[in-house]
Design an enzyme around this catalytic site. Sequence first.
Site, short mmCIF file in Angstrom:
data_model
loop_
_atom_site.label_atom_id
_atom_site.label_comp_id
_atom_site.label_asym_id
_atom_site.label_seq_id
_atom_site.Cartn_x
_atom_site.Cartn_y
_atom_site.Cartn_z
N HIS A 39 3.59 2.10 -1.19
CA HIS A 39 3.69 2.37 -2.69
C HIS A 39 3.04 2.61 -3.29
CE1 HIS A 39 7.07 -1.08 -1.78
NE2 HIS A 39 7.91 -0.25 -2.50
N GLN A 73 0.60 -1.57 0.12
CA GLN A 73 0.27 0.33 -0.69
C GLN A 73 1.12 0.99 0.44
OE1 GLN A 73 -3.18 -0.55 -0.96
NE2 GLN A 73 -3.15 1.20 -0.19
N SER A 96 6.67 -1.98 5.01
CA SER A 96 7.93 -2.27 3.95
C SER A 96 7.95 -3.77 3.64
CB SER A 96 8.95 -1.51 5.41
OG SER A 96 10.08 -2.22 5.18
#
Length: 283
Positions: free
Chosen positions: A37, A35, A187
Amino acid sequence: MQIAETITALRTQIKVWRQQNQTIAFVPTMGNLHQGHLSLVAKAQELADKVVVSVFVNPLQFNDATDLAAYPRTLEQDIQQLVSVDCDLLFTPTSEMMYPNGMEAQTTVSVPGMDDKLCGRDRPGHFDGVVTIVNKLFNMVQADIAIFGEKDYQQLLLIKIMVQDLNLPIEIVGSPTYRESSGLAMSSRNQYLTDPQREQAAELYQTLLTVKAQLEQGDQSFDAIQQQAIEHLNNSGFATDYVDIRRADNLEQAKAGEKSLRILLAAKLGQARLIDNIACNLA
Ligand code: PAF
């Protein structure tokens, strides 16, 4: 969505868009999209007519071969996600295209004074690898704007400095860190965590908030605050690389009286080395 697997295919499409006077925003990634990105892609869509995303796991920025080998590569899922958000073009070069003469022969870029502190100190050569590949990608994509997440705050600053120092004709835009509901910064490395570790990892954000609250209450004993936070994280099961209170503009050590600060940390939990940071603007 178009997929350009070669530099020539990418350049051909960029040329067409340029002839049509379309503006272009670029989101460089190493894939394994989440999400966070996609929020960068959404920002890019707000700012330009066309959006290019690259997926390239850049070997030059890994100082540990095991880390590079283990890095998650999920191109099929990445493509599906990018299609679902209407990305215009995905660029997927190979290492052979990016480093045709090998990495040792590659001309590199480095940003003095910024690449040897915080994560640069713990990962020698990492930031030279980052700014070198970003520079190459900028030259290939020739976008008007590039979007980077604030989660990698040191990376964002390094790229801004590189663009300024090398007079690159591109605007760099930072986008806020995307967090899970627990506060954990999204991440690709979170997937190295087990479920209990994922819950535990939320403590990183809580620690940043605690440090921020101490600063906002007027406590200026930076070293003591940092040390306290490191001990807290180590006692909570992390192996902490750093918790640091820095000037937001250049990441120099903060001095008493400075107003615009950034609190940054890096800590290992199980197989994952996690980083996070928040702004702290004192009145
Ligand atoms: O932030 C990342 O994913 C990478 O460091 C980047 C900017 C794509 C360069 O490889």
